[in-house]
Design an enzyme around this catalytic site. Sequence first.
Site, short mmCIF file in Angstrom:
data_model
loop_
_atom_site.label_atom_id
_atom_site.label_comp_id
_atom_site.label_asym_id
_atom_site.label_seq_id
_atom_site.Cartn_x
_atom_site.Cartn_y
_atom_site.Cartn_z
N TYR A 38 0.79 -1.23 0.00
CA TYR A 38 0.00 0.00 0.00
C TYR A 38 0.83 1.28 0.00
O TYR A 38 0.29 2.36 0.17
CB TYR A 38 -0.92 0.02 1.22
CG TYR A 38 -1.82 -1.19 1.32
CD1 TYR A 38 -2.49 -1.68 0.20
CD2 TYR A 38 -1.99 -1.85 2.54
CE1 TYR A 38 -3.31 -2.79 0.29
CE2 TYR A 38 -2.82 -2.95 2.64
CZ TYR A 38 -3.47 -3.42 1.51
OH TYR A 38 -4.28 -4.52 1.59
N SER A 109 -3.83 -6.00 8.53
CA SER A 109 -4.43 -6.52 7.31
C SER A 109 -3.41 -7.26 6.45
O SER A 109 -2.85 -8.27 6.90
CB SER A 109 -5.10 -5.37 6.54
OG SER A 109 -5.97 -5.85 5.54
N ASP A 256 -14.53 -6.08 12.53
CA ASP A 256 -13.53 -6.31 11.49
C ASP A 256 -13.96 -7.49 10.63
O ASP A 256 -14.36 -8.54 11.15
CB ASP A 256 -12.18 -6.60 12.14
CG ASP A 256 -11.13 -7.10 11.16
OD1 ASP A 256 -11.17 -6.67 10.00
OD2 ASP A 256 -10.28 -7.92 11.57
N HIS A 282 -12.35 -2.80 10.67
CA HIS A 282 -11.06 -3.10 10.04
C HIS A 282 -10.18 -1.85 9.96
O HIS A 282 -8.95 -1.96 10.03
CB HIS A 282 -11.29 -3.65 8.63
CG HIS A 282 -10.07 -4.23 8.00
ND1 HIS A 282 -9.53 -5.44 8.37
CD2 HIS A 282 -9.26 -3.77 7.00
CE1 HIS A 282 -8.47 -5.71 7.65
NE2 HIS A 282 -8.28 -4.70 6.82
#
Length: 528
Positions: A38, A109, A256, A282
């Site tokens: 990311y 994540s 989540d 999340h």
Amino acid sequence: MIETTETMTTRDGVELVATLWRPDVDGRFPVLLSRTPYGRAVEGPGFHLDVPRLVAAGYAVVLQDVRGTGASQGEFRFISGEAADGYDAVRWAATAPWSDGNVGMYGDSYLGITQLLAAQERPEGLRAIAPHVSPAGLYACVYQPGGVPNLNIILTVSAMVLALGELDRRISLGTATQEDKDRYVAAIGLPYQLGERLQELSERLPLSDQPLLADLVPFYAAWMSHPDPRDPLWRGGAVDHSRIEVPALVSTGWYDYFRDASIEHYERLRGESRLIVGPWTHFSHDRDICGRDYGDQASHEAVDWTGVHLDWFGHWLRGAPMRDRARVKIFVMGDDAWHEEDDWPIARARRVPYHLGFDGTLSTRPGAGGEAGFVSDPGDPVPTLGGAVMTFDAFGPLDQRPLDERGDVLRHLSEPLGARVEVSGEVELVARVSSTAPSTDVTAKLIDVHPDGRAELLTDGVARVEDLEPGEVREVTVRLGAIANAFRPGHRIRIDVAGSNFPRFGRNPEKGTTTLHGPSYVVLPTIP
């Protein structure tokens, strides 16, 4: 604090690029490593600790672009390629000139599963990990058990995160322009029509037909075309817990969408591992979720999230005494307070069946036979309203009353409670169903109904029933997952049963009438 760009080479000759932050003094330091698709922004997605504070505490902090993302070379292999690269990255971090040889991994994540996959390879120097809101593996990201797509999650991640990341990467390489990105941003409706556009994309059939993603996220179509977990496509994307030897600080939130996967990580690792579950989603760790205020103990700031990790890594990387020795810490909603437990599942929990009466009741008293039905129509599915979804304005504990006028939902409501009832554990619905169609989905929701009528969603689930014969009644178990909620005196427990929850879950293409037969019941793990 010194910031530098560092490069390592994997065993197959691919260069991976990282940002290093370290103390502005000479020496070798324990390393905290994260690996991300990311981008390497210090406050980027999946990277929620205070880096200057970590560095001030004497750590070198490394954030690495995984293969095929950011400035790293190679082809992006979503989850499935991270075990070998993770091993190589740990060994590089452990032997770097600024490292004292002790490495910890952390992040949220995708940054969580990269830790688990690296740990199963047992690289020398890795001492502990701290995966937060981490998926179980590639298949479990995309599908529920039984092949029901996690449509909201995987479509939103693909369109909003992976596609935009790939465009940024192509711009940096000179193979795309800012105009290309602007056209894509307009096509997905950013910023003001995003919700509408994602809803339109989710309604396309077949699910694999997403022209906007075909070039930028080519593996999306393959995912949607292969619902069988035995397909070779899914190999290499699952965590082998039996090979993980280092302790893990596992954490997640009750809203989540990787909650149950995270809890399973803890359950299968055990040993010196720890579990923390807060009233979080999340991506949101605030005290307030869409108007539901969980109080001044609830947020990451209140629990000092960076401090929790400094305590954990200080013990395992430096040998310091651990201040917080609690094995399991859960935030019990309703009480809106943290509870410490010896383990999870909670040993003293009693699995109490609440029977679904066909007059709309819900009771611990065994019900008589009977039946009630609902139409399951993919052309008019029950819309998702809150829960563990990836949206930006309607998630978590939303009031379900806007759906009360729908005739395709069976609602079962207890009498007002005379005393507090704590439900902490995994909830499941055991339903006996038949259908006029050869395949049907059964969705279920657990709801806390307040005295003022607010119907607060706690958790939900889905199961797909296939190859039904005409007149056949089959027992199906719907896993609603784990929850910790204290139903207060005067509140009611409610169970909703329907044939869809869209777009949280992909629609069953069959239209038919599904009948719920008695005895059917929900199992609530109740704390005496």
